[in-house]
Write a protein that holds these residues in place. Sequence first.
Motif, short mmCIF file in Angstrom:
data_model
loop_
_atom_site.label_atom_id
_atom_site.label_comp_id
_atom_site.label_asym_id
_atom_site.label_seq_id
_atom_site.Cartn_x
_atom_site.Cartn_y
_atom_site.Cartn_z
N VAL A 149 0.72 -1.19 -0.09
CA VAL A 149 -0.03 -0.04 0.06
C VAL A 149 0.92 1.18 0.10
O VAL A 149 1.70 1.33 0.90
CB VAL A 149 -0.99 -0.02 1.25
N ASP A 150 0.89 2.11 -0.98
CA ASP A 150 1.80 3.22 -1.29
C ASP A 150 3.07 2.82 -1.10
O ASP A 150 3.95 3.43 -0.66
CB ASP A 150 1.18 4.24 -0.33
N GLY A 151 3.43 1.71 -1.48
CA GLY A 151 5.09 1.19 -1.82
C GLY A 151 5.48 0.45 -0.53
O GLY A 151 6.62 -0.18 -0.53
N ASP A 152 4.80 0.34 0.46
CA ASP A 152 4.87 -0.39 1.80
C ASP A 152 4.32 -1.58 1.81
O ASP A 152 3.03 -1.95 1.81
CB ASP A 152 4.56 0.54 2.99
N ALA A 153 5.15 -2.61 1.94
CA ALA A 153 4.58 -4.07 2.24
C ALA A 153 3.75 -4.07 3.43
O ALA A 153 4.22 -3.62 4.60
CB ALA A 153 5.78 -5.13 2.25
N ILE A 154 2.64 -4.76 3.29
CA ILE A 154 1.68 -5.19 4.38
C ILE A 154 2.37 -6.23 5.31
O ILE A 154 2.29 -7.24 4.77
CB ILE A 154 0.31 -5.37 4.21
N THR A 155 2.42 -6.18 6.66
CA THR A 155 2.71 -7.30 7.30
C THR A 155 1.50 -7.93 8.12
O THR A 155 0.87 -6.98 8.40
CB THR A 155 3.83 -7.04 8.40
#
Length: 651
Positions: A149-155
């Motif tokens: 999301v917006d370049g950041d991986a969801i953990t």
Amino acid sequence: MWILDAAIDGGSIRFFGRGGERRRVTYTPAFSFVIEDPHRHREMLDALDDRYGLSECRIETIFGVEDGYSIVASRRVAGLIEEQSGHTARIYNLDLRADQRFLAEAGITFCAVPGEDRFSPVFDRTLATMEIEVSDPPYRSRRVHGITVDGDAITGPVIDRLAGLIDDVDPDLILFPHADYWMPILIDKAEREGVIVPISRTGRYSRLSARSYWSYGQMVHREGAVIPEGRCLIDTDRSFTYRECGLAGVLFAARLTGLSPNLTARFTPGTLISSYENYEAIRRGIAVPYRKWDAEGSRPISMLREADKGGMIFQPVPGVYDDLLQVDFTSMYPSIIVGQNLSPETVTGSTGEGFLASVLAPVLALRIRTKGLKKEEPRYAGMDSLLKWMLVTSFGYTGYRNAKFGRIEVHEAVTRHAREILIRAKEIAEDAGCTVLHGIVDSLWVTGGDSETFIRETERETGIATESEEYHWIAFLPMADGTGAYNRYFGRLRGGGMKIRGVAARRRDTPPYVRSFQEGLFAILERAGSAGDLPGLAGEARRMLHDAIRGLPAAAMEDLVITRRVSRTEYTRRCLEASAIRAYGMAGVPVEAGMEIGYVVRDGKRLLVDPPWEATTADLQYYQVLLERALEEVAPVFSPRRGDDNGERRG
């Protein structure tokens, strides 16, 4: 309210603004119809009146005013009216979207506030935006393991975390590659995990069915789509409008057509221009026909043979020419429609302003404006691209049998005027001392003479603006029989760079490795200041070929992928495309007619290919041949034959 989206809900429409603002209006649209002999069908009319309430009305069409009836009923009822009238009933305003019709009747539109000029390229585009991407490969996987999301991986639990982020940001716009593939999978996964993912602001979705269809001579496939309510969701990989015109183009299309951005992002330019014409008709109180019953009048074959000739082409003599000028007419065909007042009713004898010419006039004027604006401010480039595509397809739709406001005689009249314009432009060029080397529909390539006089007089006589590009040199390539190709050429522009048409570097089925090689060749050719400098670059080009061949064993598989649009899914003969479809099927990936598929050739002689994700080896000899052909395409410029040597043959 600045309207972002709409949802049709029975007898009402819910409109959504930015930030989730909502407004509901009650709206139950009626359709109208004309019966040639009402007395003959009195029993049917009485039954309709008893059940639905029937009112007499005056129906304004582009051909004049007719007496008819208005009724609030379903499409099924309209079908029964057609059937019981022996298919003589003419039905209007039946298959229009209720939200588009409401907005048009109210004089408002999407992505605008009431009272705003929808033709203004300056408008508020501020939207809270989120970018979502599934890391799993689309079409090969039906599971979602990773999301950014917006370049950041969801953990953590990806669906639960995605739902939380959407709640926190509350975006008006979601940019999501392959969204139309992933959305059903995401929704299904969320339901199984008991999570509500608020991509829709209401929790409800509408659907577009997948379909394959012919368009401009090729089969095209449109993905099915799950569309949220209250937010704009754009499949950034599959949306033609977004790829060609950006977000500005998607939003501007919504303003012009009265369709939500969710739809303009998924529709073709042809559907957009047709929707724009429908919106304008409704806004002006003109009824939109449900079916076409006047696509073409009866004519003798001699008249048809005379009328149906298509565009004009002056065939070039193959060779390399110095100091050329290319002159293009800006939006020639729509300019002819507007300038000659062409419309279905005017070509059949009606006088006055034609509907089609009148609705295209502001779009044409806007296109001329945005072409100037984008030179100073790139933010207008997307809107200019949208207008270009809409205007290009506006001509094609005049001859489309199902176009609401099309007629084949309009199509033929446009091409007739275009032929006359190109012939007259050639005469003006020759009067100015120029030599015409090539011409195709709306472009001329000339050399020598007084080009300024040629351009000035051409614009004055035709009333159509032109654009021009100057070349240090240009090469017109030969066809297999040795005559000049109409659409295959390249040359060095005086303003910098190369202009390239019709060769491997411009074809979408060319593997990236081969495309990169040919682009390298053009980088070499760009150093030539004139045709006379080109033969001296032949040795360097051949060395580049040898280097490319030597580099094939180390090439990445993704750089050897050939991409093709398949027109069918079953073949009667063996070919690479048939092998690719089988390989996709064995991998569990369904292929529909009109889809684009990619493959790597494993064995060219045996016609064996692999899907890109399974390819581990390639037929290097096959790709060597492609490299050699890429060099052969440009090799004519290395021969001593010059354009000046062909002058006598041109006459």
